[in-house]
Design a protein around this motif. Structure first.
Motif, mmCIF file in Angstrom:
data_model
loop_
_atom_site.group_PDB
_atom_site.id
_atom_site.type_symbol
_atom_site.label_atom_id
_atom_site.label_comp_id
_atom_site.label_asym_id
_atom_site.label_seq_id
_atom_site.Cartn_x
_atom_site.Cartn_y
_atom_site.Cartn_z
ATOM 1 N N VAL A 133 -2.606 0.938 -2.409
ATOM 2 C CA VAL A 133 -2.111 1.836 -1.360
ATOM 3 C C VAL A 133 -3.296 2.359 -0.550
ATOM 4 O O VAL A 133 -4.255 2.885 -1.110
ATOM 5 C CB VAL A 133 -1.316 3.010 -1.961
ATOM 6 C CG1 VAL A 133 -1.008 4.061 -0.891
ATOM 7 C CG2 VAL A 133 -0.031 2.499 -2.582
ATOM 8 N N GLY A 215 -1.057 -1.104 1.153
ATOM 9 C CA GLY A 215 0.245 -0.510 0.928
ATOM 10 C C GLY A 215 0.331 0.874 1.535
ATOM 11 O O GLY A 215 -0.679 1.451 1.973
ATOM 12 N N TYR A 216 1.530 1.425 1.575
ATOM 13 C CA TYR A 216 1.763 2.699 2.232
ATOM 14 C C TYR A 216 2.795 3.498 1.446
ATOM 15 O O TYR A 216 3.613 2.953 0.705
ATOM 16 C CB TYR A 216 2.274 2.476 3.659
ATOM 17 C CG TYR A 216 3.404 1.472 3.724
ATOM 18 C CD1 TYR A 216 4.730 1.858 3.533
ATOM 19 C CD2 TYR A 216 3.138 0.120 3.912
ATOM 20 C CE1 TYR A 216 5.758 0.926 3.557
ATOM 21 C CE2 TYR A 216 4.155 -0.813 3.939
ATOM 22 C CZ TYR A 216 5.461 -0.412 3.758
ATOM 23 O OH TYR A 216 6.476 -1.335 3.763
ATOM 24 N N ARG A 217 2.744 4.803 1.610
ATOM 25 C CA ARG A 217 3.716 5.702 1.004
ATOM 26 C C ARG A 217 4.092 6.771 2.025
ATOM 27 O O ARG A 217 3.235 7.317 2.723
ATOM 28 C CB ARG A 217 3.149 6.386 -0.250
ATOM 29 C CG ARG A 217 2.831 5.430 -1.401
ATOM 30 C CD ARG A 217 4.105 4.913 -2.045
ATOM 31 N NE ARG A 217 3.818 4.043 -3.170
ATOM 32 C CZ ARG A 217 3.754 2.718 -3.098
ATOM 33 N NH1 ARG A 217 3.933 2.116 -1.939
ATOM 34 N NH2 ARG A 217 3.513 2.004 -4.176
#
Length: 347
Positions: A133, A215-217
């Protein structure tokens, strides 16, 4: 709308407390910067694990003096004065690049000078970082007068739509006043110094980071909430939204198409004679009902409360502002941002 929990905590495990850099770019923010700094000083995170860097971006007011007075007894705060242009960065992007170059940790938390953050903001954002992430986004709202609370609903509505799409594999954007980048992700895009200038640097950062495979959140919970100062007047709000509209061309088709359909809704539904009045009334009331439920769930997820009257009034605010923003955006003229003016091609 079902929440998805990305944090994996073991019973009794000690939370991860890495060193973190909080980066704040400030330009002519003497009226709001102390509120932001106070919220950062009240973070429930070891102060010895924090470095809080504030960049004074050529302010012409007392911003620097307010910062110096507040941080004089706080060694983990530091004021930087932007003196040079780094790479292709310009204006706020340059101030952010300046901060990234000065940061000494592996986690960069970005916020704006007109924001106040939850006391658990740092802990929550860092806990969302898992292997792979590179970017984490919190959620933003605004409050105050009725006008401010309606702006806050606008923030929550748009950001939760973005979150829901992202959780289903359709990443689109981030909000730069409530964002975390890992150092590795930031360095992969040249720490902002190599990016072509854009007045919507948060959208640009997010898209370039994701394009490099990170990645991402997207978080939607009280601990990841930031409260922005509401725009004080309709004119100020129109200037802000004009800047946002100019960046809409960089959004993925699914998000720009979704918001485009939302905007066209009024024109199609209320076109004279296109639909029987009974059908128009049924569709419109259904839309208001679904929208109100969506906002109520979003407010619940973020730990906020607004009475039903304001939720229903949001529909009329949205309709009026949609038309006003569209007219203001297409009206000839330069774009204004942080008391700087840009030609539209530059924006």
């Amino acid at each position: 709308m079902l929440p998805r929990r990305y944090r994996r905590r073991r019973q009794g495990a000690r939370p991860h407390r890495p060193r973190v850099s909080i980066l704040v770019a400030a330009r002519n923010e003497e009226a709001t910067i102390e509120r932001c700094l106070r919220s950062l000083a009240q973070q429930r995170y070891p102060s010895g694990r924090l470095e809080i860097l504030i960049a004074d971006d050529h302010s012409t007011d007392a911003t620097a003096a307010v910062i110096e007075a507040f941080i004089q007894d706080k060694p983990h705060f530091r004021l930087l004065r932007v003196r040079e242009q780094l790479g292709r960065a310009k204006d706020k992007s340059n101030a952010l690049a300046y901060l990234c170059r000065a940061a000494t940790t592996d986690y960069f938390l970005f916020t704006d000078a007109d924001m106040a953050l939850s006391p658990d903001w740092v802990s929550t954002m860092v806990a969302a970082v898992e292997p792979g992430v590179g970017v984490v986004t919190g959620v933003t709202t605004s409050e105050g007068s009725l006008f401010g609370r309606l702006q806050g609903l606008d923030w929550l509505f748009g950001l939760n739509v973005i979150r829901i799409l992202a959780e289903r594999g359709l990443p689109s954007s981030a909000v730069g006043n409530n964002m975390l980048l890992t150092r590795a992700a930031c360095e992969s895009i040249g720490c902002l110094e190599d990016m072509q200038f854009n007045v919507s640097e948060d959208l640009q950062i997010f898209q370039e980071v994701v394009a490099r495979g990170w990645g991402y959140r997207h978080l939607c919970e009280p601990q990841a909430l930031g409260v922005s100062e509401a725009q004080p007047t309709v004119q100020a709000l129109l200037k802000q939204r004009k800047r946002w509209m100019k960046s809409a061309g960089g959004l993925p088709w699914y998000l720009s198409g979704l918001f485009g359909m939302y905007g066209v809704f009024y024109a199609v539904l209320f076109w004279p004679g296109f639909l029987p009045l009974s059908v128009v009334a049924a569709i419109y009331l259904g839309k208001i009902g679904l929208q109100t439920v969506f906002l109520a769930l979003t407010l619940r997820q973020t730990g906020r409360r607004i009475n039903l009257g304001v939720l229903l009034l949001y529909e009329f605010y949205l309709c009026a502002m949609s038309l006003a923003v569209l007219a203001y955006t297409v009206w000839p003229g330069r774009l204004e941002w942080k008391e700087r003016r840009y030609v539209l091609a530059e924006a």
